[in-house]
Motif scaffolding. Sequence first.
Motif, PDB file in Angstrom:
ATOM      1  N   ILE A 238       0.837  -1.208   0.000  1.00 60.02           N
ATOM      2  CA  ILE A 238       0.000   0.000   0.000  1.00 60.02           C
ATOM      3  C   ILE A 238       0.871   1.258   0.000  1.00 60.02           C
ATOM      4  CG2 ILE A 238      -1.775   1.309   1.254  1.00 60.02           C
ATOM      5  CD1 ILE A 238      -3.003  -1.304   2.081  1.00 60.02           C
ATOM      6  N   TYR A 239       1.939   1.218   0.782  1.00 58.21           N
ATOM      7  CA  TYR A 239       2.858   2.366   0.804  1.00 58.21           C
ATOM      8  C   TYR A 239       3.444   2.599  -0.588  1.00 58.21           C
ATOM      9  CZ  TYR A 239       6.758   5.345   2.366  1.00 58.21           C
ATOM     10  OH  TYR A 239       7.639   6.377   2.545  1.00 58.21           O
ATOM     11  N   ALA A 240       3.890   1.518  -1.241  1.00 61.34           N
ATOM     12  CA  ALA A 240       4.468   1.648  -2.580  1.00 61.34           C
ATOM     13  C   ALA A 240       3.428   2.227  -3.541  1.00 61.34           C
ATOM     14  CB  ALA A 240       4.975   0.298  -3.076  1.00 61.34           C
ATOM     15  N   ALA A 241       2.188   1.765  -3.426  1.00 59.53           N
ATOM     16  CA  ALA A 241       1.131   2.265  -4.319  1.00 59.53           C
ATOM     17  C   ALA A 241       0.889   3.751  -4.076  1.00 59.53           C
ATOM     18  CB  ALA A 241      -0.158   1.473  -4.101  1.00 59.53           C
ATOM     19  N   GLU A 242       0.881   4.164  -2.814  1.00 57.86           N
ATOM     20  CA  GLU A 242       0.671   5.586  -2.501  1.00 57.86           C
ATOM     21  C   GLU A 242       1.843   6.432  -3.004  1.00 57.86           C
ATOM     22  OE1 GLU A 242      -2.041   7.065  -1.489  1.00 57.86           O
ATOM     23  OE2 GLU A 242      -3.074   5.134  -1.352  1.00 57.86           O
ATOM     24  N   LEU A 243       3.075   5.892  -2.906  1.00 59.46           N
ATOM     25  CA  LEU A 243       4.227   6.624  -3.450  1.00 59.46           C
ATOM     26  C   LEU A 243       4.117   6.735  -4.966  1.00 59.46           C
ATOM     27  CD1 LEU A 243       7.208   5.198  -1.340  1.00 59.46           C
ATOM     28  CD2 LEU A 243       6.319   7.534  -1.287  1.00 59.46           C
ATOM     29  N   LEU A 244       3.714   5.628  -5.614  1.00 60.69           N
ATOM     30  CA  LEU A 244       3.598   5.622  -7.082  1.00 60.69           C
ATOM     31  C   LEU A 244       2.642   6.693  -7.589  1.00 60.69           C
ATOM     32  CD1 LEU A 244       3.550   1.805  -7.813  1.00 60.69           C
ATOM     33  CD2 LEU A 244       5.194   3.445  -8.728  1.00 60.69           C
ATOM     34  N   LYS A 245       1.605   6.975  -6.796  1.00 59.55           N
ATOM     35  CA  LYS A 245       0.647   8.009  -7.206  1.00 59.55           C
ATOM     36  C   LYS A 245       1.258   9.402  -7.143  1.00 59.55           C
ATOM     37  CE  LYS A 245      -3.106   5.964  -4.721  1.00 59.55           C
ATOM     38  NZ  LYS A 245      -4.236   6.335  -3.864  1.00 59.55           N
ATOM     39  N   ARG A 246       2.370   9.529  -6.403  1.00 62.02           N
ATOM     40  CA  ARG A 246       2.916  10.858  -6.113  1.00 62.02           C
ATOM     41  C   ARG A 246       4.261  11.155  -6.747  1.00 62.02           C
ATOM     42  NH1 ARG A 246      -0.091   9.070  -1.812  1.00 62.02           N
ATOM     43  NH2 ARG A 246      -1.182  10.600  -0.500  1.00 62.02           N
ATOM     44  N   VAL A 247       5.054  10.135  -7.087  1.00 67.66           N
ATOM     45  CA  VAL A 247       6.392  10.434  -7.616  1.00 67.66           C
ATOM     46  C   VAL A 247       6.334  10.558  -9.137  1.00 67.66           C
ATOM     47  CG1 VAL A 247       7.654   9.483  -5.659  1.00 67.66           C
ATOM     48  CG2 VAL A 247       7.157   8.008  -7.621  1.00 67.66           C
ATOM     49  N   THR A 248       7.179  11.445  -9.662  1.00 64.73           N
ATOM     50  CA  THR A 248       7.040  11.838 -11.072  1.00 64.73           C
ATOM     51  C   THR A 248       8.258  11.486 -11.920  1.00 64.73           C
ATOM     52  OG1 THR A 248       7.781  14.023 -10.361  1.00 64.73           O
ATOM     53  CG2 THR A 248       5.416  13.720 -10.608  1.00 64.73           C
ATOM     54  N   PHE A 249       9.339  10.965 -11.317  1.00 64.30           N
ATOM     55  CA  PHE A 249      10.551  10.644 -12.095  1.00 64.30           C
ATOM     56  C   PHE A 249      10.399   9.255 -12.736  1.00 64.30           C
ATOM     57  CE2 PHE A 249      11.053   9.917  -7.524  1.00 64.30           C
ATOM     58  CZ  PHE A 249      11.343   8.566  -7.468  1.00 64.30           C
ATOM     59  N   PRO A 250      11.183   8.983 -13.811  1.00 65.61           N
ATOM     60  CA  PRO A 250      11.103   7.675 -14.460  1.00 65.61           C
ATOM     61  C   PRO A 250      11.543   6.555 -13.511  1.00 65.61           C
ATOM     62  CG  PRO A 250      12.240   9.263 -15.861  1.00 65.61           C
ATOM     63  CD  PRO A 250      12.093   9.901 -14.518  1.00 65.61           C
ATOM     64  N   LEU A 251      10.733   5.514 -13.435  1.00 65.76           N
ATOM     65  CA  LEU A 251      11.060   4.408 -12.532  1.00 65.76           C
ATOM     66  C   LEU A 251      10.516   3.099 -13.070  1.00 65.76           C
ATOM     67  CD1 LEU A 251       8.307   3.458 -10.847  1.00 65.76           C
ATOM     68  CD2 LEU A 251       8.691   5.650  -9.736  1.00 65.76           C
ATOM     69  N   GLU A 252      11.118   2.014 -12.558  1.00 59.96           N
ATOM     70  CA  GLU A 252      10.591   0.669 -12.798  1.00 59.96           C
ATOM     71  C   GLU A 252      10.147   0.121 -11.449  1.00 59.96           C
ATOM     72  OE1 GLU A 252      13.683  -1.712 -14.504  1.00 59.96           O
ATOM     73  OE2 GLU A 252      13.908  -0.387 -16.223  1.00 59.96           O
ATOM     74  N   LEU A 253       8.984  -0.505 -11.432  1.00 61.46           N
ATOM     75  CA  LEU A 253       8.486  -1.101 -10.189  1.00 61.46           C
ATOM     76  C   LEU A 253       8.876  -2.578 -10.146  1.00 61.46           C
ATOM     77  CD1 LEU A 253       6.713  -0.983  -7.609  1.00 61.46           C
ATOM     78  CD2 LEU A 253       4.763  -1.568  -9.081  1.00 61.46           C
ATOM     79  N   LYS A 254       9.556  -2.978  -9.066  1.00 63.75           N
ATOM     80  CA  LYS A 254       9.934  -4.382  -8.864  1.00 63.75           C
ATOM     81  C   LYS A 254       9.536  -4.765  -7.447  1.00 63.75           C
ATOM     82  CE  LYS A 254      12.620  -4.473 -12.653  1.00 63.75           C
ATOM     83  NZ  LYS A 254      12.293  -5.254 -13.839  1.00 63.75           N
ATOM     84  N   ALA A 255       9.577  -6.064  -7.188  1.00 63.02           N
ATOM     85  CA  ALA A 255       9.203  -6.523  -5.840  1.00 63.02           C
ATOM     86  C   ALA A 255      10.081  -7.686  -5.412  1.00 63.02           C
ATOM     87  CB  ALA A 255       7.741  -6.950  -5.837  1.00 63.02           C
TER      88      ALA A 255
END
Length: 183
Positions: free
Chosen positions: A56-73
């Motif tokens: 949930i924290y990662a999802a909330e961060l994803l809604k807010r950060v604007t730089f290019p990123l790849e999501l991994k787990a």
Amino acid sequence: MEKKIRLHDKTFKMFIPNADIEKAIDAVAERLNQDFADATDENPVILLCTLNGAIIYAAELLKRVTFPLELKACKLSSYSGTQSTGCVKTEVPLPAHLEGRRVIIVEDIVDTGNTIVAMKELLEAAKVKEAKVCTLLVKPEVYKKDVKLDYVAMEIPNRFIVGFGLDYDELGRNIKDIYVLDE
Ligand code: IMP
Ligand code: MG
């Protein structure tokens, strides 16, 4: 009346309302946006979500950060019930091809620090360029390790909590506020 919930055999009481959590996340996201503003599409940052608690924290961060990123787990685990076992197991291994990459480790909570120390060692062995720690919560009375916690949204006392992704034996992750064990 104080809000209480029951999970398995234990009772928890309201501790941190969702609005306060979201405000703390806003502040972390703002810092991340400043610190990673130089990321590019050719060299995106890896946002490494540690399952399951940080979802949930990662999802909330994803809604807010604007730089290019790849999501991994990936998934390490050290907790059983309401206690750290001190022994960290790899349940889902790190993603491949991390060499030379910038990584933001997204954690739900740092307690003894055993998990974050193990995570940092794994990332070093994978030859990442840098690995920053971004944790929603920390228990400063318990955490005595040397690994720097680069981004901390909130500090809490040494109490067992659930909600906002955190569980008590897998229950409670889907509660939007944070609750504390009622002792
Ligand atoms: P550490 O290795 O002792 O730092 O523990 C880290 C992991 O234990 C976290 O990623 C959580 O999954 C879990 N944990 C630690 N404290 C709590 C808590 O208060 N509630 C729920 N899970 C916790
Ligand atoms: Mg857990």
